[in-house]
Scaffold this motif. Structure first.
Motif, short mmCIF file in Angstrom:
data_model
loop_
_atom_site.label_atom_id
_atom_site.label_comp_id
_atom_site.label_asym_id
_atom_site.label_seq_id
_atom_site.Cartn_x
_atom_site.Cartn_y
_atom_site.Cartn_z
N GLY A 134 0.82 -1.21 0.00
CA GLY A 134 0.00 0.00 0.00
C GLY A 134 0.85 1.26 0.00
N VAL A 135 1.95 1.23 0.77
CA VAL A 135 2.85 2.39 0.79
C VAL A 135 3.47 2.62 -0.58
CG1 VAL A 135 5.00 3.28 1.75
CG2 VAL A 135 3.31 2.23 3.25
N ASP A 136 3.89 1.51 -1.24
CA ASP A 136 4.46 1.64 -2.58
C ASP A 136 3.46 2.26 -3.55
OD1 ASP A 136 6.81 0.56 -1.68
OD2 ASP A 136 6.30 -1.50 -2.30
N GLU A 137 2.20 1.82 -3.44
CA GLU A 137 1.18 2.37 -4.33
C GLU A 137 0.96 3.86 -4.05
OE1 GLU A 137 -2.24 -0.02 -3.73
OE2 GLU A 137 -1.44 -1.76 -4.83
N MET A 138 0.95 4.23 -2.76
CA MET A 138 0.77 5.65 -2.43
C MET A 138 1.95 6.49 -2.90
SD MET A 138 -1.04 5.68 1.31
CE MET A 138 -1.28 7.43 1.11
N LEU A 139 3.16 5.93 -2.78
CA LEU A 139 4.33 6.66 -3.27
C LEU A 139 4.25 6.86 -4.78
CD1 LEU A 139 7.20 5.02 -1.16
CD2 LEU A 139 6.28 7.32 -0.93
N SER A 140 3.80 5.79 -5.47
CA SER A 140 3.67 5.91 -6.92
C SER A 140 2.61 6.96 -7.28
CB SER A 140 3.29 4.56 -7.52
OG SER A 140 3.10 4.65 -8.91
N THR A 141 1.49 6.95 -6.54
CA THR A 141 0.45 7.94 -6.79
C THR A 141 0.95 9.35 -6.50
OG1 THR A 141 -1.24 6.32 -6.20
CG2 THR A 141 -1.90 8.63 -6.19
N GLY A 142 1.68 9.50 -5.39
CA GLY A 142 2.23 10.81 -5.06
C GLY A 142 3.21 11.30 -6.10
N ASN A 143 4.01 10.37 -6.63
CA ASN A 143 4.97 10.75 -7.68
C ASN A 143 4.24 11.22 -8.93
OD1 ASN A 143 7.51 11.03 -8.86
ND2 ASN A 143 7.43 8.98 -9.74
N ASN A 144 3.15 10.52 -9.26
CA ASN A 144 2.36 10.94 -10.43
C ASN A 144 1.75 12.31 -10.21
OD1 ASN A 144 2.92 8.52 -11.74
ND2 ASN A 144 1.12 7.49 -10.89
N ILE A 145 1.28 12.55 -8.97
CA ILE A 145 0.68 13.86 -8.67
C ILE A 145 1.73 14.96 -8.80
CG2 ILE A 145 -0.36 15.26 -6.85
CD1 ILE A 145 -1.73 12.71 -5.85
N ILE A 146 2.93 14.69 -8.27
CA ILE A 146 3.99 15.70 -8.35
C ILE A 146 4.36 15.98 -9.81
CG2 ILE A 146 6.42 16.12 -7.81
CD1 ILE A 146 5.97 14.65 -5.19
N ASN A 147 4.44 14.91 -10.61
CA ASN A 147 4.75 15.11 -12.03
C ASN A 147 3.65 15.92 -12.72
OD1 ASN A 147 7.16 13.69 -11.89
ND2 ASN A 147 6.17 11.72 -12.30
N SER A 148 2.40 15.63 -12.33
CA SER A 148 1.29 16.38 -12.92
C SER A 148 1.35 17.86 -12.54
CB SER A 148 -0.04 15.78 -12.48
OG SER A 148 -1.13 16.53 -12.98
N LEU A 149 1.67 18.11 -11.26
CA LEU A 149 1.78 19.50 -10.82
C LEU A 149 2.95 20.20 -11.51
CD1 LEU A 149 1.12 19.07 -6.98
CD2 LEU A 149 -0.42 20.08 -8.67
N ILE A 201 0.83 14.07 3.73
CA ILE A 201 -0.07 12.92 3.86
C ILE A 201 0.68 11.61 3.62
CG2 ILE A 201 -2.08 11.77 2.84
CD1 ILE A 201 -3.24 14.56 2.31
N ILE A 202 1.53 11.60 2.59
CA ILE A 202 2.32 10.39 2.31
C ILE A 202 3.25 10.07 3.47
CG2 ILE A 202 4.08 9.41 0.79
CD1 ILE A 202 2.81 10.97 -1.50
N GLY A 203 3.93 11.09 4.01
CA GLY A 203 4.83 10.87 5.14
C GLY A 203 4.09 10.36 6.36
N LEU A 204 2.88 10.89 6.63
CA LEU A 204 2.10 10.45 7.78
C LEU A 204 1.68 8.99 7.63
CD1 LEU A 204 0.66 11.13 10.43
CD2 LEU A 204 -1.30 11.92 9.09
N VAL A 205 1.27 8.62 6.43
CA VAL A 205 0.86 7.22 6.20
C VAL A 205 2.05 6.28 6.39
CG1 VAL A 205 0.03 5.61 4.45
CG2 VAL A 205 -1.04 7.86 4.69
N ILE A 206 3.22 6.68 5.87
CA ILE A 206 4.41 5.83 6.04
C ILE A 206 4.76 5.69 7.51
CG2 ILE A 206 6.89 5.69 5.56
CD1 ILE A 206 6.35 7.05 2.89
N TYR A 207 4.64 6.78 8.27
CA TYR A 207 4.97 6.73 9.71
C TYR A 207 4.01 5.82 10.47
CZ TYR A 207 5.46 8.29 14.53
OH TYR A 207 5.63 8.32 15.89
#
Length: 210
Positions: A134-149, A201-207
């Motif tokens: 789940g963390v890997d998927e969230m990191l991938s999603t976050g990376n996609n969001i950052i690229n989109s931004l 949000i990603i950092g909080l989920v990982i923690y």
């Protein structure tokens, strides 16, 4: 007093002989131990009587008599300590023999507690793998969001340049151009704020899942 002293000294020698019997194989050690204990009690009682009688002997020989009685006490204390140590060793040997016998005759069966521990470990391992996935998927999603931004930032930057060019061509006032630039700056802050919130949000989920 001399007769009591010699008889007591004789009992001490008998006790020493009893200790030698304990080393013989096949001997009834319990019976010998009881005999030694009885003789030790007799010697202690005789020493108490000798302590009283030593004050009744002539003063010239009193010191010598007292030294003999003290020697008897010293010898019997050592013999009593030796008996106690022998009994402790015997009890330890008997306990070890009993434990070995129990281990040899015990039927080993599956341990339910071990099975429960293994099931719990497997379940915990599965949960950890799911959490990591789940963390890997969230990191991938976050990376996609950052690229989109980042792409949106490039688009906004290009739009700003084009608008400035169009404004210059159309002869827009400086005030209008500044309003456009301010809007673009506000949009940039919004973009950065969105990136920051996403990373938090990603950092909080990982923690929480770590």
């Amino acid at each position: 007093m001399d007769a009591l002293y010699h008889s007591t000294n004789k009992i001490i020698h008998e006790i020493q002989q009893c200790f030698q019997q304990l080393n013989n194989p096949g001997v009834d050690s319990i019976a010998v131990e009881n005999e030694i204990m009885t003789k030790i009690n007799t010697v202690n009682a005789n020493c108490d009587r000798l302590d009283v009688l030593v004050f009744k002997v002539p003063a010239a020989t009193r010191q010598n008599s007292k030294m003999k009685v003290d020697q008897l006490k010293y010898d019997i204390r050592h013999l009593q300590t030796a008996l106690s140590m022998y009994q402790q060793k015997r009890q330890k040997r008997e306990m070890e023999a009993t434990e070995r016998e129990q281990l040899l005759t015990r039927r080993f069966q599956p341990n339910s507690e071990t099975t429960i521990d293994l099931d719990y470990s497997l379940q915990h391992n599965t949960q950890m793998q799911n959490a990591h996935r789940g963390v890997d998927e969230m990191l991938s999603t976050g990376n996609n969001i950052i690229n989109s931004l980042r792409n949106q930032r490039d688009i906004l930057k290009g739009a700003r340049t084009r608008m400035l060019n169009v404004g210059s061509t159309l002869g827009l006032s400086d005030h209008t151009i500044r309003l456009i630039e301010r809007r673009l700056t506000d949009d940039r802050y919004v973009m950065f704020a969105g990136m920051f919130v996403t990373l938090c949000i990603i950092g909080l989920v990982i923690y929480l899942l770590a």
